[in-house]
Design a protein around this motif. Structure first.
Motif, short mmCIF file in Angstrom:
data_model
loop_
_atom_site.label_atom_id
_atom_site.label_comp_id
_atom_site.label_asym_id
_atom_site.label_seq_id
_atom_site.Cartn_x
_atom_site.Cartn_y
_atom_site.Cartn_z
N GLN A 202 0.81 -1.22 0.00
CA GLN A 202 0.00 0.00 0.00
C GLN A 202 0.84 1.26 0.00
N SER A 203 1.90 1.24 0.80
CA SER A 203 2.73 2.43 0.92
C SER A 203 3.31 2.84 -0.43
N THR A 204 3.83 1.84 -1.17
CA THR A 204 4.38 2.12 -2.51
C THR A 204 3.28 2.60 -3.44
N LEU A 205 2.11 2.00 -3.31
CA LEU A 205 0.99 2.39 -4.18
C LEU A 205 0.65 3.86 -3.99
N PHE A 206 0.59 4.29 -2.73
CA PHE A 206 0.25 5.69 -2.48
C PHE A 206 1.38 6.62 -2.92
N ASP A 207 2.61 6.15 -2.76
CA ASP A 207 3.72 6.95 -3.28
C ASP A 207 3.64 7.09 -4.79
N LEU A 208 3.22 6.01 -5.44
CA LEU A 208 3.07 6.06 -6.90
C LEU A 208 1.98 7.05 -7.30
N ILE A 209 0.90 7.08 -6.52
CA ILE A 209 -0.18 8.03 -6.81
C ILE A 209 0.36 9.45 -6.70
N LEU A 210 1.07 9.72 -5.62
CA LEU A 210 1.59 11.07 -5.43
C LEU A 210 2.59 11.43 -6.53
N ALA A 211 3.42 10.48 -6.91
CA ALA A 211 4.41 10.75 -7.96
C ALA A 211 3.73 10.98 -9.30
N ALA A 212 2.73 10.15 -9.61
CA ALA A 212 2.02 10.31 -10.88
C ALA A 212 1.30 11.64 -10.92
N ASN A 213 0.81 12.08 -9.76
CA ASN A 213 0.15 13.37 -9.69
C ASN A 213 1.15 14.51 -9.87
N TYR A 214 2.30 14.38 -9.21
CA TYR A 214 3.31 15.44 -9.32
C TYR A 214 3.88 15.51 -10.73
N LEU A 215 4.19 14.33 -11.30
CA LEU A 215 4.78 14.31 -12.64
C LEU A 215 3.73 14.45 -13.73
N ASN A 216 2.46 14.39 -13.33
CA ASN A 216 1.35 14.57 -14.27
C ASN A 216 1.40 13.53 -15.39
N ILE A 217 1.33 12.25 -14.98
CA ILE A 217 1.27 11.15 -15.94
C ILE A 217 -0.14 10.57 -15.81
N LYS A 218 -0.99 10.93 -16.76
CA LYS A 218 -2.42 10.61 -16.61
C LYS A 218 -2.67 9.12 -16.53
N SER A 219 -2.06 8.34 -17.42
CA SER A 219 -2.37 6.91 -17.46
C SER A 219 -1.95 6.22 -16.16
N LEU A 220 -0.79 6.60 -15.63
CA LEU A 220 -0.35 5.99 -14.38
C LEU A 220 -1.25 6.39 -13.22
N LEU A 221 -1.67 7.66 -13.22
CA LEU A 221 -2.56 8.13 -12.15
C LEU A 221 -3.89 7.39 -12.20
N ASP A 222 -4.43 7.23 -13.41
CA ASP A 222 -5.69 6.49 -13.53
C ASP A 222 -5.53 5.06 -13.07
N LEU A 223 -4.42 4.44 -13.47
CA LEU A 223 -4.20 3.04 -13.10
C LEU A 223 -4.13 2.87 -11.60
N THR A 224 -3.34 3.72 -10.95
CA THR A 224 -3.17 3.58 -9.50
C THR A 224 -4.44 3.93 -8.75
N CYS A 225 -5.15 4.96 -9.20
CA CYS A 225 -6.40 5.32 -8.52
C CYS A 225 -7.43 4.21 -8.67
N GLN A 226 -7.47 3.60 -9.85
CA GLN A 226 -8.41 2.50 -10.06
C GLN A 226 -8.08 1.34 -9.14
N THR A 227 -6.79 1.11 -8.94
CA THR A 227 -6.38 0.02 -8.05
C THR A 227 -6.86 0.26 -6.63
N VAL A 228 -6.69 1.49 -6.16
CA VAL A 228 -7.15 1.80 -4.81
C VAL A 228 -8.66 1.71 -4.74
N ALA A 229 -9.35 2.20 -5.78
CA ALA A 229 -10.81 2.12 -5.80
C ALA A 229 -11.26 0.67 -5.75
N ASP A 230 -10.52 -0.23 -6.43
CA ASP A 230 -10.88 -1.65 -6.39
C ASP A 230 -10.69 -2.22 -4.99
N MET A 231 -9.77 -1.63 -4.24
CA MET A 231 -9.58 -2.08 -2.87
C MET A 231 -10.73 -1.61 -1.97
#
Lengths: 203, 280
Positions: A138-167
Motif C-alpha cells: 500500500q505504501s508504494t501504491l500511495f507513493d506512486l499516486i503522489l508521484a504520478a500526480n506530481y509528474l502529471n502522468i495521466k495513465s499511471l494516475l488512472d491506473l493507480t487510482c483505479q487500483t485503490v478504488a478496487d480495494m
C-alpha cells in the motif's frame, strides 16, 4: 530553367540541413563506419526524426536516472520543463524518491515501447504488465499516486487510482477502515443519525 | 509545494510595487482598528450601522491586501514582520496598533497541518487525489465509503457534487443488485426499501414530455399539390405500373402533415413551370 533551379535547390537543401556530421570515416570522435554513414545519408528523411537525446532526472535522494526524451515526456511536468528550457543539466524531482522514480520510469518505458494501436497481443501484454505493476504494498501504491500526480502522468494516475478504488469496492465501512488503517472519528450517535437522514440520498 | 517558490522569487518586486500603490488606495494595516475604536468611543447607538458598513467595505479591501501579503510571505517567517517591513511608511502605526489587529484571512481551506495527524496513508493524500480515487467507484459504493471517516466523508460529498450528480449510474449493475442474493457481509443500499425493488427492475420512468397540441390542418390542398409535385422522370425506364400519379400526391400529403412547408412565390412559380415542363 525553373526545373533546373528546383533540383539544385533540393540538392542544396539536403546538405544544408544535415547536422554537422564529419564525413570522413576515420573521424575518431564518432567512430562511424563508412557503411553506416552511407546508410545515414540514404535514410536521411527518417533518421532526422529519431532524436537520441537523453534527459537526466534527479530524485530527492540525489540519485540520477538517464532516460530517453521520449520516455521522459510521458510526464507532462517534465515535458513542460523541457519545452521551457530547464532541462539543460538535470531535472530535479524533490518530491519523488529513487525507488518510486525507478518504478515510474519502468512504467513509462513500457508504455512508450509498446505501439498501442494495432495488435491485440500487445494490448493484452500491456494490460498484464499494468496488473503486475500495481501488485505492490500500500505504501508504494500511495507513493506512486503522489508521484504520478506530481509528474502529471495521466495513465499511471488512472491506473493507480483505479487500483485503490478496487480495494474499496464492495467493502463495509469497517472493512475499509481496517484495510487502510483509518480511525473512526464518528460518535455512535452521529453515525446513527447520519444513517437515518441520508437513506434517501442513496436511493 | 514546489510551485510557490518560483512564483515568490519572480513576483516579489512586482508585488512590492503593487503593495505600495495598494496602500494608497486602501487603508493602512491597523488603521481600521484605530477607526473602529475612535468611532466606537464617539457614538454608541446610532452610528453603529454606518460603522459596520464602513468596516465591511474597507474590511474587504483590507482582507484582499492582507491575503496578498499572506501568499508572499515564506512559511518560515512570521507573517506580521514580513508584511510590515515592506510597506512604505507606517511602522509607527503598526507599533501602536499591535494589540488592535484586524483578523487574518484563513490561509488555506484545507490546512496541511492536519494531514500529518492522520495515521492512514489514504487520508493523508491531498483532497483532490482522494476525490479522484472515489470517482473510479460506482454510485452504490459511495454509501459505504460515506461512513468511513470525517475526511473521507468530505471527499464523498465533493465527489458527489462534481462528478456523481452528473454521471448516470450503471443500470445493468443495479439490476443485478436487485436480482442477486445479498451476502450477509455486504452492504445493500436497497435494504430499507422493500417494495421499491420491483419498481427499480426496469429503467426508472422518466418524466413524460409534454404532448404537442393538435396540429392545424394542412394548408396544402390536393389540387395545388398536383401543380407543384410532378413526376420528374417520365421516361419509359420507370415501369408505368409503379407510377400511380393519382396516388402519389396523396401519400405526399400525408408526409406533409406538418405545417412547415412554406413556399416562396418564386419557388412556387418554378415548381409550376417544372410541372408544366416549361422553364423560362
Amino acid at each position: 530553367m525553373l526545373k533546373n533551379l528546383n533540383s539544385k535547390h533540393i540538392q542544396r537543401f539536403s546538405y544544408k540541413y544535415l547536422p554537422q556530421f564529419p564525413i570522413s570515416p576515420n573521424s575518431p570522435k564518432l567512430g562511424f563506419s563508412r557503411s553506416q554513414i552511407a546508410n545515414y545519408r540514404s535514410n536521411f528523411p527518417t533518421t532526422i526524426m529519431s532524436s537520441s537525446k537523453t534527459i537526466v532526472l534527479r530524485s530527492s535522494d540525489g540519485e540520477t536516472f538517464e532516460v530517453d526524451e521520449a520516455v521522459a515526456v510521458e510526464s507532462q511536468t517534465i515535458k513542460h520543463m523541457i519545452e521551457d528550457g530547464c532541462a539543460d543539466t538535470s531535472i530535479p524531482l524533490p518530491n519523488v524518491t529513487s525507488k518510486i522514480l525507478s518504478k515510474v520510469i519502468e512504467y513509462c518505458k513500457k508504455h512508450v515501447e509498446t505501439p498501442n494501436a494495432d495488435e491485440k497481443v500487445a494490448e493484452e501484454d500491456l494490460k498484464s504488465f499494468d496488473a503486475d505493476f500495481v501488485k505492490v504494498d500500500q505504501s508504494t501504491l500511495f507513493d506512486l499516486i503522489l508521484a504520478a500526480n506530481y509528474l502529471n502522468i495521466k495513465s499511471l494516475l488512472d491506473l493507480t487510482c483505479q487500483t485503490v478504488a478496487d480495494m474499496i469496492k464492495g467493502k463495509t465501512p469497517e472493512e475499509i477502515r481496517k484495510t487502510f488503517n483509518i480511525k473512526n472519528d464518528f460518535t455512535p450517535e452521529e453515525e446513527e443519525e447520519v444513517r437515518r437522514e441520508n437513506a434517501w440520498a442513496f436511493e | 509545494m514546489g510551485k510557490v517558490s518560483p512564483k515568490e522569487k519572480m513576483s516579489k518586486t512586482s508585488k512590492q510595487k503593487k503593495r505600495i500603490h495598494a496602500s494608497n488606495k486602501y487603508l493602512k494595516p491597523g488603521a481600521l482598528a484605530q477607526l473602529r475604536n475612535s468611532k466606537a468611543s464617539a457614538s454608541n447607538g446610532k452610528k453603529k450601522a454606518d460603522v459596520m458598513d464602513a468596516e465591511n467595505s474597507q474590511g474587504v479591501a483590507l482582507f484582499q491586501n492582507e491575503s496578498a501579503y499572506e501568499y508572499d510571505s515564506p512559511v518560515i517567517l512570521s507573517p506580521e514582520k514580513f508584511r510590515y517591513s515592506n510597506v512604505a511608511g507606517p511602522l509607527d502605526v503598526h507599533k501602536e496598533n499591535n494589540l488592535q489587529r484586524t483578523p487574518k484571512t484563513p490561509r488555506d481551506p484545507f490546512p496541511e497541518v492536519d494531514r500529518s495527524d492522520y495515521e492512514s496513508r489514504l487520508e493523508s493524500l491531498p483532497m483532490e487525489l482522494l476525490v479522484k480515487i472515489l470517482c473510479h467507484l460506482h454510485h452504490d459504493h459511495l454509501r459505504a465509503v460515506f461512513h468511513v471517516s470525517e475526511r473521507v466523508r468530505k471527499a464523498v460529498v465533493i465527489a458527489r457534487q462534481f462528478y456523481f450528480n452528473y454521471t448516470t449510474p450503471d443500470r445493468s449493475r443495479q439490476e443485478i443488485l436487485c436480482t442477486a442474493t445479498p451476502q450477509p457481509t455486504e452492504q445493500w443500499p436497497f435494504v430499507s426499501k422493500g417494495e421499491g425493488k420491483s419498481k427499480d427492475f426496469k429503467l426508472p420512468i422518466t418524466p413524460k414530455a409534454p404532448r404537442h397540441g393538435p396540429r392545424p390542418p394542412s394548408r396544402l390542398k390536393l389540387t395545388e399539390m398536383r401543380q407543384i409535385a410532378a413526376v420528374l422522370f417520365q421516361e419509359s425506364a420507370f415501369h408505368p405500373s409503379y407510377i400511380v400519379p393519382s396516388l402519389i400526391p396523396k401519400t405526399i400529403c400525408k408526409s406533409f402533415a406538418s405545417n412547415r412547408v412554406l413556399f416562396y412565390d418564386e419557388e412556387l412559380e418554378l415548381c409550376q413551370a417544372v410541372a408544366q415542363n416549361k422553364l423560362l
